[in-house]
Scaffold this motif. Structure first.
Motif, mmCIF file in Angstrom:
data_model
loop_
_atom_site.group_PDB
_atom_site.id
_atom_site.type_symbol
_atom_site.label_atom_id
_atom_site.label_comp_id
_atom_site.label_asym_id
_atom_site.label_seq_id
_atom_site.Cartn_x
_atom_site.Cartn_y
_atom_site.Cartn_z
ATOM 1 N N SER A 101 -6.094 10.709 -6.052
ATOM 2 C CA SER A 101 -6.825 10.445 -4.813
ATOM 3 C C SER A 101 -7.330 11.747 -4.199
ATOM 4 C CB SER A 101 -5.935 9.719 -3.802
ATOM 5 O OG SER A 101 -5.559 8.466 -4.295
ATOM 6 N N LYS B 224 -1.424 9.984 -5.483
ATOM 7 C CA LYS B 224 -1.813 10.962 -4.475
ATOM 8 C C LYS B 224 -2.678 12.060 -5.086
ATOM 9 C CE LYS B 224 2.218 10.461 -1.513
ATOM 10 N NZ LYS B 224 3.374 11.148 -0.944
ATOM 11 N N PHE C 159 0.913 4.248 -2.876
ATOM 12 C CA PHE C 159 0.691 5.661 -2.595
ATOM 13 C C PHE C 159 1.967 6.489 -2.582
ATOM 14 C CE2 PHE C 159 -3.484 4.236 -1.365
ATOM 15 C CZ PHE C 159 -4.284 5.297 -1.773
ATOM 16 N N LEU D 289 -2.822 11.983 2.901
ATOM 17 C CA LEU D 289 -2.211 11.670 1.602
ATOM 18 C C LEU D 289 -0.753 12.113 1.519
ATOM 19 C CD1 LEU D 289 -5.118 12.482 -0.866
ATOM 20 C CD2 LEU D 289 -4.074 10.249 -0.472
ATOM 21 N N TRP E 284 0.832 -1.210 0.000
ATOM 22 C CA TRP E 284 0.000 0.000 0.000
ATOM 23 C C TRP E 284 0.861 1.252 0.000
ATOM 24 C CZ3 TRP E 284 -4.972 0.810 -0.910
ATOM 25 C CH2 TRP E 284 -5.837 -0.273 -0.839
#
Length: 117
Positions: free
Chosen positions: A61, A58, A52, A112, A48
């Motif tokens: 998202s 990022k 990211f 984030l 994960w």
């Protein structure tokens, strides 16, 4: 003379289109993100974190979070406009929802980009 009531919103095509556009973006993002997640070699923190680590993930998202917040604002605002007739109560509810949505967006940015607290 036209008597205007305090409504605080602009009903119309623009808001309807924005809400539909944000819904389409969120649906596409969800499908693409689900596909990327299923392609991970394993479901671990390292995988994960690697997903990211990309600025592109990022950014998209964050666009998802912004779309979600704007979509929610339009929907909840319209609910208050339709069902709460008292202008003072409606303004208070608008402000509460607005502060919560802005807070959630700030929290998402912090998560984030792992900003320190």
């Amino acid at each position: 003379m036209v008597k205007r009531s305090v409504v605080g919103a602009h009903y119309g095509l623009k808001d309807w289109l924005v809400q539909r556009a944000t819904a389409v973006y969120m649906a596409l993002f969800t499908l693409i993100f689900a596909a990327c997640t299923l392609c991970l070699p394993e479901f671990s923190y390292a995988a994960w974190s690697g997903l990211f680590s990309s600025t592109c993930v990022k950014f998209f998202s964050f666009l998802f979070v912004v779309s979600l917040c704007y979509h929610a604002w339009i929907g909840v605002r319209d609910i208050w406009m339709d069902y709460v007739k008292n202008a003072g109560l409606r303004l208070a509810l608008h402000l509460i929802v607005l502060f919560l949505i802005v807070g959630y967006a700030g929290w998402a940015v912090r998560i984030l980009w792992r900003l320190p607290s």
